[in-house]
Write an enzyme that holds these catalytic residues in place. Structure first.
Site, mmCIF file in Angstrom:
data_model
loop_
_atom_site.group_PDB
_atom_site.id
_atom_site.type_symbol
_atom_site.label_atom_id
_atom_site.label_comp_id
_atom_site.label_asym_id
_atom_site.label_seq_id
_atom_site.Cartn_x
_atom_site.Cartn_y
_atom_site.Cartn_z
ATOM 1 N N ASP A 82 0.876 -1.168 0.000
ATOM 2 C CA ASP A 82 0.000 0.000 0.000
ATOM 3 C C ASP A 82 0.910 1.213 0.000
ATOM 4 O OD1 ASP A 82 -1.644 2.152 0.557
ATOM 5 O OD2 ASP A 82 -2.750 1.165 2.171
ATOM 6 N N ASN A 106 3.360 2.499 -10.574
ATOM 7 C CA ASN A 106 2.152 2.512 -11.387
ATOM 8 C C ASN A 106 0.884 2.828 -10.584
ATOM 9 O OD1 ASN A 106 0.437 1.584 -13.833
ATOM 10 N ND2 ASN A 106 -0.216 0.175 -12.203
ATOM 11 N N TYR A 125 -6.247 15.223 -9.867
ATOM 12 C CA TYR A 125 -5.505 14.195 -10.603
ATOM 13 C C TYR A 125 -4.392 14.785 -11.463
ATOM 14 C CZ TYR A 125 -4.370 10.330 -13.665
ATOM 15 O OH TYR A 125 -3.681 9.369 -14.363
ATOM 16 N N LYS A 179 -0.087 14.599 -11.023
ATOM 17 C CA LYS A 179 0.855 14.082 -12.014
ATOM 18 C C LYS A 179 1.876 15.149 -12.419
ATOM 19 C CE LYS A 179 -0.802 9.909 -12.341
ATOM 20 N NZ LYS A 179 -0.007 8.735 -11.879
ATOM 21 N N THR A 207 -9.630 1.572 -19.430
ATOM 22 C CA THR A 207 -9.380 0.706 -18.275
ATOM 23 C C THR A 207 -10.498 0.859 -17.252
ATOM 24 O OG1 THR A 207 -8.167 2.392 -17.020
ATOM 25 C CG2 THR A 207 -6.882 1.041 -18.555
#
Length: 245
Positions: A59, A86, A163, A167, A198
């Protein structure tokens, strides 16, 4: 046999990356926040004929979990050749800059940014024992400030306050990390697998997990003369695929 740890690899792009790396003869530690889910993923791959894969619980938001995973790999192999960061979360949508929840933004950064730092720093001594260590931080085109500032970019209107910025921060951290490790045989890059269908995005996006994983591997299994500190994107339509920051 080279060893690789992939965080968040029990499904989607991480899962496919584990599968393709196994096929290339690497020993894969398939990282999963939940060990049971990881073992289910490994069993699925075993049934397809892939044997050099082991589920490992990690985790990225939990320092104790990271240390436990590190100790397992150290005891079994003594080193780690490749780290693919990832694991990532999208967070609660919408994410507006004016009304978005600060708690939601913190949660996204905890996994996508701080989690990567914690994992990387924890495994750095094992990576230094490799002859050709590689660190690939999986990013997104939404992390490019240059593209986000360009009204002609096809994803210009896909804006969020959690998000994408997480990044962008990851990209910035990777530049510093690559610089600090530049005198060692490390290759440290951020890799955007492209807009891929996905579970992460409700299976939207034109890209396949096969293409995404192949792109990650292309820019991870590199030779000694390969560049470091670069931003590669599967959505950039040229031979190299370097994205603007």
């Amino acid at each position: 046999m080279k060893t690789v740890l992939i965080t968040g690899a029990n499904r989607s792009i991480g899962f496919e990356t584990a599968k393709q790396l196994s096929a290339k003869g690497l020993f894969v530690y398939l990282g999963s926040r939940n060990l049971e889910n990881g073992e289910k993923a490994v069993n699925e791959l075993n049934q397809q004929g892939f044997q050099n894969i082991k589920a490992i619980e990690i985790d990225v938001t939990n320092s104790e979990s990271i240390l436990k995973a590190k100790n397992i790999i150290e005891n079994e192999n003594g080193r780690l050749d490749i780290l693919i960061n990832n694991a990532g979360i999208l967070g609660i949508i919408p994410q507006t800059a004016t009304e978005g929840s600060v708690e939601n933004i913190r949660d996204v950064f905890e996994t996508n940014f701080f989690g990567v730092i914690n994992v990387t720093q924890s495994f750095l001594d094992l990576l230094k024992k490799s002859d050709s260590p590689r660190i690939s931080n999986i990013t997104s085109g939404l992390g490019s400030l240059t593209l986000h500032s360009d009204p002609t970019w096809k994803y210009y209107h896909v804006k969020n306050a959690a998000y994408g910025p997480s990044k962008s921060a990851l990209n910035a951290y990777t530049i510093v990390l690559a610089y600090e490790l530049r005198e060692l045989p490390f290759k440290v890059n951020v890799i955007d697998p492209g807009y891929t269908a996905t579970d992460f995005n409700g299976h939207n996006g034109p890209g396949s997990v096969e293409s995404a994983a192949s792109f990650i591997i292309k820019h991870t299994l590199t030779d000694d003369n390969a560049p470091t500190g670069k931003y590669y994107s599967n959505d950039i339509e040229d031979k190299i695929g370097i994205s603007p920051w």
